[in-house]
Design a protein around this motif. Structure first.
Motif, PDB file in Angstrom:
ATOM      1  N   LEU A   1       1.123  -1.407   0.322  1.00 55.05           N
ATOM      2  CA  LEU A   1      -0.056  -0.170   0.292  1.00 55.05           C
ATOM      3  C   LEU A   1       1.234   1.078   0.489  1.00 55.05           C
ATOM      4  O   LEU A   1       1.870   1.103   0.948  1.00 55.05           O
ATOM      5  CB  LEU A   1      -1.147   0.510   1.022  1.00 55.05           C
ATOM      6  CG  LEU A   1      -1.394  -0.896   1.660  1.00 55.05           C
ATOM      7  CD1 LEU A   1      -2.389  -0.783   2.298  1.00 55.05           C
ATOM      8  CD2 LEU A   1      -2.775  -1.767   0.666  1.00 55.05           C
TER       9      LEU A   1
ATOM     10  N   LYS B   1      -3.115   2.704  -1.288  1.00 54.82           N
ATOM     11  CA  LYS B   1      -3.593   2.367  -2.847  1.00 54.82           C
ATOM     12  C   LYS B   1      -2.688   1.346  -2.876  1.00 54.82           C
ATOM     13  O   LYS B   1      -1.282   1.491  -2.494  1.00 54.82           O
ATOM     14  CB  LYS B   1      -3.897   3.491  -3.386  1.00 54.82           C
ATOM     15  CG  LYS B   1      -4.441   4.759  -3.042  1.00 54.82           C
ATOM     16  CD  LYS B   1      -6.107   4.408  -3.926  1.00 54.82           C
ATOM     17  CE  LYS B   1      -6.498   5.903  -3.552  1.00 54.82           C
ATOM     18  NZ  LYS B   1      -8.150   5.857  -2.793  1.00 54.82           N
ATOM     19  N   ARG B   2      -3.350   0.254  -3.141  1.00 62.03           N
ATOM     20  CA  ARG B   2      -2.427  -0.791  -4.259  1.00 62.03           C
ATOM     21  C   ARG B   2      -1.707  -0.715  -5.086  1.00 62.03           C
ATOM     22  O   ARG B   2      -2.329  -0.183  -5.775  1.00 62.03           O
ATOM     23  CB  ARG B   2      -2.724  -2.564  -4.199  1.00 62.03           C
ATOM     24  CG  ARG B   2      -4.797  -2.430  -4.486  1.00 62.03           C
ATOM     25  CD  ARG B   2      -4.648  -3.303  -4.919  1.00 62.03           C
ATOM     26  NE  ARG B   2      -6.677  -3.102  -5.224  1.00 62.03           N
ATOM     27  CZ  ARG B   2      -6.880  -3.770  -5.586  1.00 62.03           C
ATOM     28  NH1 ARG B   2      -7.018  -5.301  -5.128  1.00 62.03           N
ATOM     29  NH2 ARG B   2      -8.410  -3.648  -5.926  1.00 62.03           N
TER      30      ARG B   2
ATOM     31  N   ALA C   1      -6.689  -3.122   0.345  1.00 60.26           N
ATOM     32  CA  ALA C   1      -7.215  -2.692  -0.063  1.00 60.26           C
ATOM     33  C   ALA C   1      -8.560  -2.767  -0.735  1.00 60.26           C
ATOM     34  O   ALA C   1      -9.095  -1.372  -1.308  1.00 60.26           O
ATOM     35  CB  ALA C   1      -5.901  -1.573  -1.437  1.00 60.26           C
TER      36      ALA C   1
ATOM     37  N   GLU D   1     -11.923   0.188  -1.467  1.00 59.27           N
ATOM     38  CA  GLU D   1     -12.358   0.434  -2.269  1.00 59.27           C
ATOM     39  C   GLU D   1     -13.704   0.693  -2.162  1.00 59.27           C
ATOM     40  O   GLU D   1     -13.972   0.584  -3.554  1.00 59.27           O
ATOM     41  CB  GLU D   1     -11.131  -0.155  -3.482  1.00 59.27           C
ATOM     42  CG  GLU D   1      -9.749   0.093  -3.734  1.00 59.27           C
ATOM     43  CD  GLU D   1      -9.383  -0.190  -4.243  1.00 59.27           C
ATOM     44  OE1 GLU D   1      -9.719  -1.821  -4.956  1.00 59.27           O
ATOM     45  OE2 GLU D   1      -8.089  -0.625  -3.878  1.00 59.27           O
TER      46      GLU D   1
END
Length: 168
Positions: A57, A61-62, A118, A122
């Motif tokens: 991450l 965010k990945r 993630a 999301e």
């Protein structure tokens, strides 16, 4: 000046710890983590961004760390598999992978777990098909996909129960 002597500043917060060094600009985040910081939970698979074994991450965010130059993300928070447990307790996704028998050889598991965390953030957990689609960037050569999806659904269901309990 030859390219071997060129360096650039790199400042990151990795698993809650500040890191600063001058690095050759060509050092990937994956190589920084594994070779310079000995955070070997993040795996080197294809080194081309195709398998997802190196998923971490970055800023929540990945990302596939083999595709990111460490100096290109200054002052950013990076979380690896080593940084997700709290106070000696496994992260709920780690525990769910164990409960659902979501791995065989285990090589892809850190990247799968980071991507799954993630994915939850999301909000891509409306169906098994959606989970499968949004996890498609992480490959498992052993074929543990059903267990991986079961683990993600387990954590999503627990989060839903927890949030319903808080709302009551």
């Amino acid at each position: 000046m030859n390219s071997a002597s060129m360096v650039a500043p790199c400042r990151l917060r990795i698993n809650g710890q500040d890191y600063a060094a001058d690095l050759p600009p060509s050092v990937t985040l994956l190589d920084l983590l594994r070779e310079r910081l000995d955070l070997t939970g993040t795996k080197k698979g294809c080194d081309h961004g195709q398998c997802g074994a190196c998923t971490v991450l970055v800023g929540g965010k990945r990302v596939k760390s083999c595709l990111v130059l460490a100096v290109s993300i200054p002052d950013t928070a990076v979380t690896t598999i080593e940084g997700i447990s709290q106070d000696g307790q496994l992260h709920p996704m780690q525990q769910a992978f164990i409960d659902a028998d979501a791995f065989q050889c285990g090589y892809c598991t850190p990247g799968q777990i980071m991507s799954a965390i993630a994915l939850l953030e999301e909000g891509h957990v409306r169906s098994r098909e959606e989970i499968r689609e949004f996890m498609s960037g992480n490959l498992c050569r052993c074929g543990a996909y059903n267990g991986i999806i079961d683990a993600i659904e387990q954590v999503a269901a627990q989060r839903h129960r927890d949030s319903a309990g808080e709302a009551a």
